[in-house]
Design an enzyme around this catalytic site. Structure first.
Site, short mmCIF file in Angstrom:
data_model
loop_
_atom_site.label_atom_id
_atom_site.label_comp_id
_atom_site.label_asym_id
_atom_site.label_seq_id
_atom_site.Cartn_x
_atom_site.Cartn_y
_atom_site.Cartn_z
N SER A 257 51.68 44.19 39.55
CA SER A 257 51.48 43.61 40.95
C SER A 257 51.54 42.10 40.59
O SER A 257 52.27 41.77 41.55
CB SER A 257 51.94 44.69 41.96
OG SER A 257 50.14 44.61 42.03
N SER B 277 47.29 46.08 37.28
CA SER B 277 48.07 45.50 37.94
C SER B 277 47.61 44.07 38.03
O SER B 277 48.67 42.93 38.33
CB SER B 277 48.84 45.28 39.49
OG SER B 277 48.78 45.70 39.65
N LYS C 113 46.12 36.36 45.48
CA LYS C 113 47.32 37.07 46.18
C LYS C 113 47.65 37.62 47.62
O LYS C 113 47.04 37.37 48.71
CB LYS C 113 46.96 38.74 45.74
CG LYS C 113 47.99 39.44 44.82
CD LYS C 113 47.46 40.55 43.71
CE LYS C 113 48.22 41.93 43.94
NZ LYS C 113 48.26 42.80 42.53
#
Lengths: 484, 95
Positions: free
Chosen positions: A159, A183, A79
């Site tokens: 997210s 997320s 990420k």
């Protein structure tokens, strides 16, 4: 040699690599080509082509020598909030444009030390603040299932939307992600893949850009429960650089999946969440979950979490308070954006931050600052912390009578971009099924349970007591197997 | 809980965020909406309940007080927007 398959899971890939049927170079080359072909998804924000090919070549040498490590030669993405030495890392914020870390996050280092090939970093909402990737400075990612159905305006969730999209589109075999209030699990649900957030403390947070430190936890988005367990087994471990990291207890997660001992699982469903199941799609998720649990020989038990309805507002107070403190570091002095028009040092702080942060991030910093400010601290921040205690106690009581709990991961299938712009509060309500787990620090997995009549995925959450990750993995794996 | 524009400006100043007039105006409504929503927490009686700070009940462990690295000034300042000889440079703060 035959074309490498990017569509298989990690277990099949490892078997092909080990037997020499496939090389990591072939696989990585093929994958990088697929990533280029799917630029439309905007899943990746950095593609580390040269480094990936170098790692793949090194992996092939070790594999040939029979010295392959746990993730040798397997292409994985990280990420965009995980520091990797030499790779621009921005957490999808303009405030960190050009930031190139001089160190690597512990979890990233651990998968590299296990032989994983890092193919790039994936898109996200700025600093993890969002549920759709619409708050990324790189623009939103697209939902690959939506694109395939001719609906390119559907969100992949957030997210970690870029990571979920990348896994769903077979652009990597797994994606390292973070989960502060859902997320990992919500984007996994939206993209029809598996998202595993382990217990708070199992994965080091060192080198990951902080959002809300008492809630943030690293985990994995993958194609199967087994794949997420395989990668997590490598990531988990105490780290002297993160004082909240814990020594793992019990067996590895993969060993828990392979445990042949039959067990009659007591699977709880919270009454308070069942009360929220009012739409046809949520009712189907609920029924499907009940069927699967029965099919695997489990016993269904109703439990109560009396404070569950307060989890969401308490979560937002706590997460935003912590964020306002964590994001104070972006001041234009040590790294990141500095305003070119500042007249003095206060003006420099205020303008650098105003120019660097996106709108949602600014809003969250302001709310957090307010909740911590003199005269309001007790009313908001302290109150929320006390409610957090009550909720954690609710879960503790529930786990006295059940091994795990299940409920839907999201209230709806993937929603469209801009669908929450008229009333931004409605976006926060999307997290109703995910945040309670973070407040109590519990492990949770989201697995795909069914598709809506339009063909859109819905996920089921399996959660367990703190450090009960093995049971969560095992039950999620058994339910996944029942789905077939 | 209603947050007026003056309060938005005060919080923004505490948070070191410059807000434009238009932003302050639109944030006024949004922040008020969210704070109205969280007032539902008032329904819960939390008298005598300990506030939860961390998932783990144990206190943070301490490490031995010894040097573990050093001499990385160039690394520490590598990403600074403005630097001089491994020092961060900021606008003048003392007259």
């Amino acid at each position: 040699m035959s074309a490498a398959s990017t569509k298989t899971d990690i277990a099949a890939t490892q078997a092909a690599l080990k037997s020499g049927k496939q090389t990591s170079i072939e696989l990585t080359t093929q994958l990088l080509a697929e990533i280029d072909k799917r630029r439309d998804l905007n899943a990746f924000v950095q593609i580390t082509r040269e480094q990936a090919l170098k790692q793949a070549a090194a992996s092939d040498a070790l594999l040939r020598a029979g010295k392959g490590r746990a993730l040798e030669g397997v292409p994985i993405s990280i990420k965009a909030n995980m520091c990797a030495k030499g790779i621009e890392t921005t957490a999808a914020s303009r405030v960190l444009e050009g930031f190139v870390p001089t160190y690597t996050a512990t979890v990233v280092q651990k998968i590299m030390d296990a032989g994983a090939v890092i193919v790039g970093s994936t898109n996200m909402d700025e600093f993890g603040m969002g549920s759709s990737t619409e708050n990324s400075c790189y623009g939103p990612s697209k939902n690959p299932i939506g694109v395939a159905l001719g609906k390119p305006d559907l969100s992949p969730g957030g997210s970690s939307g870029g990571g979920a999209a990348a896994v769903a589109a077979n652009l990597c075999f797994a994606s390292l992600a973070t989960d502060t209030g859902g997320s990992i699990r919500q984007p996994a649900s939206f993209c029809g893949v598996v998202g595993f957030k382990p217990s708070y403390g199992l994965c080091s947070r060192w080198g990951i850009m902080a959002y809300a430190s008492s809630l943030d936890q690293a985990g994995v988005i993958g194609k199967t429960v087994r794949d997420t367990a395989t990668v997590l087994d490598v990531m988990i471990g105490e780290d002297v650089k993160d004082s909240t990291s814990l020594k793992p207890v019990g067996t590895s997660l993969v060993a828990a999946l392979d445990d042949q001992a039959k067990k009659k699982w007591r699977v709880g469903f919270p009454r308070e969440f069942r009360d929220l199941v009012q739409t046809p799609i949520l009712k189907s998720v609920w029924e499907a979950a009940e069927q699967r649990v029965k099919a695997m020989g489990g016993e269904l038990v109703e439990v109560s979490l009396p404070h569950a309805k307060y989890a969401l507002p308490a979560y937002y107070i706590l997460a935003l308070s912590e964020a306002s403190s964590n994001l104070a570091r972006y001041d234009g002095v040590r790294y990141g954006h500095r305003s070119a028009t500042a007249s003095d040092i206060t003006d420099m702080y205020e303008k650098s931050r105003a120019e660097g942060f996106g709108r949602e991030t600014k809003k969250r910093i302001l709310l957090g600052t307010f909740a911590l400010s003199a005269g309001y601290y007790d009313q908001y921040y302290e109150k929320a912390r006390r409610i957090r205690t009550l909720l954690a106690n609710d879960f503790r009581a529930a786990f006295k009578s059940v091994d795990v709990l299940v409920w839907p991961t999201t209230p709806t299938p993937p929603f469209a971009f801009n669908s929450h712009s008229a009333d931004p509060l409605t976006m926060y309500l999307e997290d109703v099924f995910t945040v309670p787990v973070n407040l109590a620090g519990l492990p949770a997995v989201s697995i795909p349970i069914l598709s809506s009549p339009e063909g859109l995925p819905m996920g089921l959450t399996v959660t367990g007591p703190h450090l009960g990750d093995q049971a969560v993995a095992r039950v999620a794996h058994e339910i996944e197997r029942e789905i077939g | 809980m209603h947050v007026d524009e003056k309060t938005v400006r005060r919080i923004a100043s505490l948070a070191r965020l410059k807000v434009t007039d238009a932003e302050a105006k639109s944030l006024e409504g949004e922040l008020s909406g969210i704070l109205d929503w969280v007032t539902m927490l008032d329904e819960v009686d939390t008298k005598g309940v300990e506030p939860m700070t961390s998932v783990e009940a144990t206190s943070l462990r301490l490490r031995e007080d010894k040097v573990t690295d050093g001499n990385i000034g160039a690394d520490v300042t590598r990403n600074a927007p403005l630097k001089e000889d491994n020092f961060f440079v900021v606008p003048k703060v003392v007259e």
